[in-house]
Design a protein around this motif. Structure first.
Motif, PDB file in Angstrom:
ATOM      1  N   ILE A 102       0.853  -1.067   0.144  1.00  0.00           N
ATOM      2  CA  ILE A 102       0.054   0.062  -0.085  1.00  0.00           C
ATOM      3  C   ILE A 102       0.823   1.413   0.011  1.00  0.00           C
ATOM      4  O   ILE A 102       1.616   1.515   0.869  1.00  0.00           O
ATOM      5  CB  ILE A 102      -0.908  -0.059   1.309  1.00  0.00           C
ATOM      6  N   ILE A 103       0.674   2.286  -0.995  1.00  0.00           N
ATOM      7  CA  ILE A 103       1.213   3.378  -0.997  1.00  0.00           C
ATOM      8  C   ILE A 103       0.374   4.813  -0.852  1.00  0.00           C
ATOM      9  O   ILE A 103      -0.687   4.554  -1.404  1.00  0.00           O
ATOM     10  CB  ILE A 103       2.065   3.622  -2.400  1.00  0.00           C
ATOM     11  N   THR A 104       0.632   5.261   0.106  1.00  0.00           N
ATOM     12  CA  THR A 104      -0.293   6.339   0.379  1.00  0.00           C
ATOM     13  C   THR A 104       0.327   7.764   0.694  1.00  0.00           C
ATOM     14  O   THR A 104       1.663   7.736   1.267  1.00  0.00           O
ATOM     15  CB  THR A 104      -1.117   6.021   1.759  1.00  0.00           C
ATOM     16  N   ARG A 105      -0.092   8.873   0.158  1.00  0.00           N
ATOM     17  CA  ARG A 105       0.595  10.272   0.261  1.00  0.00           C
ATOM     18  C   ARG A 105      -0.066  10.782   1.490  1.00  0.00           C
ATOM     19  O   ARG A 105       0.592  11.658   2.091  1.00  0.00           O
ATOM     20  CB  ARG A 105       0.125  11.099  -0.843  1.00  0.00           C
TER      21      ARG A 105
ATOM     22  N   HIS B  92       7.190   1.774   6.113  1.00  0.00           N
ATOM     23  CA  HIS B  92       8.422   2.906   5.798  1.00  0.00           C
ATOM     24  C   HIS B  92       7.894   4.056   5.276  1.00  0.00           C
ATOM     25  O   HIS B  92       7.189   4.112   4.456  1.00  0.00           O
ATOM     26  CB  HIS B  92       9.695   2.128   5.385  1.00  0.00           C
ATOM     27  N   ALA B  93       8.825   5.230   5.622  1.00  0.00           N
ATOM     28  CA  ALA B  93       8.704   6.383   4.748  1.00  0.00           C
ATOM     29  C   ALA B  93       9.575   6.362   3.581  1.00  0.00           C
ATOM     30  O   ALA B  93      10.477   5.685   3.200  1.00  0.00           O
ATOM     31  CB  ALA B  93       9.148   7.608   5.585  1.00  0.00           C
ATOM     32  N   ALA B  94       8.943   6.945   2.302  1.00  0.00           N
ATOM     33  CA  ALA B  94       9.577   6.804   1.142  1.00  0.00           C
ATOM     34  C   ALA B  94       9.162   8.234   0.189  1.00  0.00           C
ATOM     35  O   ALA B  94       8.661   9.069   0.700  1.00  0.00           O
ATOM     36  CB  ALA B  94       9.254   5.732   0.223  1.00  0.00           C
ATOM     37  N   LYS B  95       9.905   8.365  -0.969  1.00  0.00           N
ATOM     38  CA  LYS B  95       9.693   9.582  -1.892  1.00  0.00           C
ATOM     39  C   LYS B  95       9.140   8.994  -2.789  1.00  0.00           C
ATOM     40  O   LYS B  95       9.432   7.977  -3.704  1.00  0.00           O
ATOM     41  CB  LYS B  95      11.145  10.164  -2.174  1.00  0.00           C
TER      42      LYS B  95
ATOM     43  N   VAL C  25       5.789   9.933   0.963  1.00  0.00           N
ATOM     44  CA  VAL C  25       4.660   8.643   0.747  1.00  0.00           C
ATOM     45  C   VAL C  25       5.091   7.852   2.084  1.00  0.00           C
ATOM     46  O   VAL C  25       6.143   7.688   2.368  1.00  0.00           O
ATOM     47  CB  VAL C  25       4.534   7.903  -0.483  1.00  0.00           C
ATOM     48  N   SER C  26       3.992   6.944   2.199  1.00  0.00           N
ATOM     49  CA  SER C  26       4.485   5.729   3.359  1.00  0.00           C
ATOM     50  C   SER C  26       4.018   4.443   2.487  1.00  0.00           C
ATOM     51  O   SER C  26       2.930   4.640   1.467  1.00  0.00           O
ATOM     52  CB  SER C  26       3.412   6.000   4.323  1.00  0.00           C
ATOM     53  N   ILE C  27       5.006   3.523   2.809  1.00  0.00           N
ATOM     54  CA  ILE C  27       4.614   2.337   2.153  1.00  0.00           C
ATOM     55  C   ILE C  27       4.483   1.207   3.285  1.00  0.00           C
ATOM     56  O   ILE C  27       5.147   1.186   4.069  1.00  0.00           O
ATOM     57  CB  ILE C  27       5.782   2.078   1.136  1.00  0.00           C
TER      58      ILE C  27
END
Length: 193
Positions: free
Chosen positions: A106-109, A129-132, A139-141
């Motif tokens: 799941i990827i959420t802004r 984890h946090a990501a770009k 974004v969060s994955i």
């Protein structure tokens, strides 16, 4: 006995009943074969020998009737139609059985804290984890490994908590550990929590 012999020699049997029996036999054996192959690919090997025996036994019955009626073209169409229908029905049955394990990503802004909390509360093990993102936005994955029959519940949690979240689902053949939703004492997901 004479009545049965007369029936077997009739046009009704030759051009309607026999092709229908061949069609049904082919639907049965291909359905079983489709489920067998999918179950093997998902790692459920225990049923494969039994399903394979039944599949081939029914196939032999259908083929015997085809070879006994080589001049009846309706039998050929029934055989081919049964093959097509059996594939479709086999996949529908496999979908209902929902055998296997899935990985959902799941990827959420939007802030993922509430979604993470709701997934944990429903008993799902998660990693996040946090990501770009592609536009350099934060974004969060979130990852989770779930049983296939649980996917609708997880999708409901995602859509209720964060309807704009992007998610993808993949088949997983094996895992070393799996956290199953806790049955006793867990609260089922309810909208509005």
């Amino acid at each position: 006995m004479v009545i049965l012999e007369t029936f077997y020699d009739s046009s009704l049997f030759t051009y309607v009943v026999l092709p229908l029996l061949i069609f049904m036999a082919r639907v049965t054996d291909v359905t079983i074969g489709t489920v067998r192959i999918v179950m093997i690919s998902k790692g459920a090997k225990k049923w494969a020998p039994f399903l394979g025996f039944v599949e081939i036994f029914v196939w032999l019955l259908a083929m015997t009737k085809i070879f006994q009626n080589l001049d009846n073209w309706l039998c050929y169409f029934a055989y081919a139609g049964g093959f097509a229908a059996g594939n479709y029905i086999g996949l529908l049955i496999e979908e209902k059985l929902a055998v296997g394990i899935l990985k959902i990503q799941i990827i959420t802004r939007k802030n993922a804290d509430k979604l993470i909390e709701n997934l944990k509360e429903a008993g799902y093990g998660i990693t996040h984890h946090a990501a770009k993102g592609s536009n350099n936005n934060n974004v969060s994955i979130i990852y989770s490994i779930i049983k296939r029959h649980e996917i609708r519940k997880v999708e409901k949690i995602i859509k209720t908590t964060n309807p704009q979240a992007f998610y993808s689902v993949e088949d997983v053949k094996t895992v070393s550990h799996l956290i199953y939703p806790i049955k006793k004492g867990s609260r089922p997901w309810r909208k509005g929590k």
